[in-house]
Design an enzyme around this catalytic site. Structure first.
Site, PDB file in Angstrom:
ATOM      1  N   GLU A   9     -22.181 -38.449  32.824  1.00 21.49           N
ATOM      2  CA  GLU A   9     -22.207 -37.116  31.793  1.00 21.49           C
ATOM      3  C   GLU A   9     -22.186 -36.139  32.628  1.00 21.49           C
ATOM      4  O   GLU A   9     -23.723 -35.888  32.959  1.00 21.49           O
ATOM      5  CB  GLU A   9     -22.856 -37.294  30.706  1.00 21.49           C
TER       6      GLU A   9
ATOM      7  N   LYS B 143     -25.975 -38.379  12.435  1.00 17.64           N
ATOM      8  CA  LYS B 143     -26.053 -39.594  13.850  1.00 17.64           C
ATOM      9  C   LYS B 143     -27.315 -39.144  14.507  1.00 17.64           C
ATOM     10  O   LYS B 143     -28.005 -38.109  14.247  1.00 17.64           O
ATOM     11  CB  LYS B 143     -24.981 -38.964  14.754  1.00 17.64           C
TER      12      LYS B 143
END
Length: 415
Positions: free
Chosen positions: A219, A174
């Site tokens: 986050e 990723k």
């Protein structure tokens, strides 16, 4: 080489209880705002008692802690409350790329806080009049003109397609590709206006302002309160639907998406691996849950743990950054691909942002859903948005996701 330092130790610090200040952004007297606000609670600050700029390098969090330790251990502190965020506090923002310069820590002269029914004002140095006097009322930005940043939308989609091919050929699992937009206003952009709009519309996010970097991140990278730590892993995203039924369908699609579950697992596994050596116990859920925000839906994994010994929140940051949620995995190849394909310097976007007090407690998020004011021209700002790219990512869908992630800051600027 030591960090570049401009500080006058020893500091004289006094914290006093104050009546509930109400809306925290509204109490900021100057545009040079510092802030960390979540559900209306947190700390805002202004002025500078000390500041350091930290060079890039693998030991930058260690350097930051050493500078703060020297500053705080010599300070004369009068803090009858003894709560997280009382006494002297440093606000910080680190660059995304560990090798990049530009990370900063600022110890403000005035800190106004509210938490769990307590409110306080901390003053560093000699008081000068009423620090809460509104000297410069905020003015909303006008005359906004938008333009592409480093890459046009088609060029960025091409970069995504290139990343997908590299991943399919087995180089990495990723990566995360970001893009930027540029906005020009008719007059200097006042961070207080953006803070007010972001805290109103996104109360569940962590709204921040540090040295011209302003945003509302969903986050939480790490919170340290004594020996207890918390983190919130987010990876896997869809834009909100048009109706509650559409939202529900999208949430179920996200939960059942192999692509998004794989992207989330990379981030959750890395956080587990990074925190396990630091903790006496650690809980990472086996399955993610849904976090719904006004603009997007995320896969989320709340993480909780107990540290195995005394560690500053900066020590934990050093173990966590950069996570797969903003970089990719493995870290080295993912970071190399970001440097190659993004064609821009992220600066402090996607880096840690937050605060630390003299006990080592603090809260740090990842600088997402944010804009950075141009220090040479405060009428200009760059907005950032990024997407996790895996083997079955679709460039058009990733562009749509990035557009949704630009929305909080576009709304904050446009009102």
């Amino acid at each position: 080489m030591k960090p570049a330092v401009d500080s006058p130790p020893p500091l004289t610090v006094r914290t006093v209880p104050v009546p509930d200040p109400g809306d925290l952004p509204a109490r900021l007297p100057h545009p040079d705002a510092l802030a960390w606000i979540h559900h209306g609670e947190g700390i805002v600050a202004w002025g500078q008692a000390a500041r350091t700029t930290i060079p890039g390098g693998p030991d930058r969090f260690t350097r930051a802690r050493a500078w703060l330790d020297d500053l705080f251990t010599t300070a004369h502190i009068d803090d009858p409350l003894g709560l997280p965020g009382t006494g002297p506090v440093a606000f910080g923002s680190f660059t995304f790329d560990p090798a990049a310069p530009g990370s900063v820590l600022i110890v403000p002269r005035h800190i106004l806080g509210r938490r769990d029914g307590h409110a306080w004002l901390t003053t560093i140095g000699e008081p000068t009049g009423d620090p809460l006097t509104l000297a410069h009322p905020p003015t909303p930005p006008t005359g906004l003109r938008w333009s592409d940043g480093t890459l046009t939308a088609p060029a960025w989609q091409h970069a995504v397609a290139t990343a997908v091919q590299r991943i399919r050929h087995g180089r990495l699992g990723k990566t995360v590709l970001a893009r930027d937009l540029t906005v020009q206003a008719a007059q200097p952009i006042d961070p207080r206006v953006l803070l007010d709009r972001l805290t109103t519309r996104y109360p569940a996010c962590f709204t921040f302002a540090v040295d011209g970097l302003i945003g509302a991140t969903p986050e939480l990278l790490i919170r340290r309160t004594g020996d207890h730590i918390d983190s919130l892993v987010l990876a896997g995203t869809l834009p909100r639907g048009a109706t509650p039924a559409d939202d529900h369908a999208r949430a179920q699609r996200l939960l059942n998406s192999p692509k998004d579950r794989r992207e989330h697992a990379y981030a959750a596994d890395m956080v587990r691996d990074a925190l396990t050596p630091l903790c006496a116990d650690l809980h990472v859920p086996h399955q993610p849950e849904i976090l719904t925000l006004p603009n997007v839906i995320h896969l989320a994994s709340p993480v909780h743990g107990t540290l195995d010994k005394e560690r500053s929140v900066l020590d934990v940051l050093a173990a966590l950054h950069p996570t797969p949620a903003v970089c990719g995995t493995p870290t080295g190849p993912a970071l190399d691909l970001i440097r190659e394909l993004e064609a821009m310097d992220r600066g402090r976007y996607a880096g840690p942002v937050g605060w630390i007090d003299a006990t080592g407690d603090g809260e740090w998020g990842i600088a997402l859903r944010c804009a950075e004011l141009d220090p040479a021209d405060p009428t200009r700002a760059r907005l950032f948005a990024g997407c996790g790219i895996v083997a079955d990512s679709d460039p058009a869908a990733e562009l749509a996701e990035a557009q949704a992630k630009f929305r909080p800051m576009r709304e904050a600027l446009q009102g």
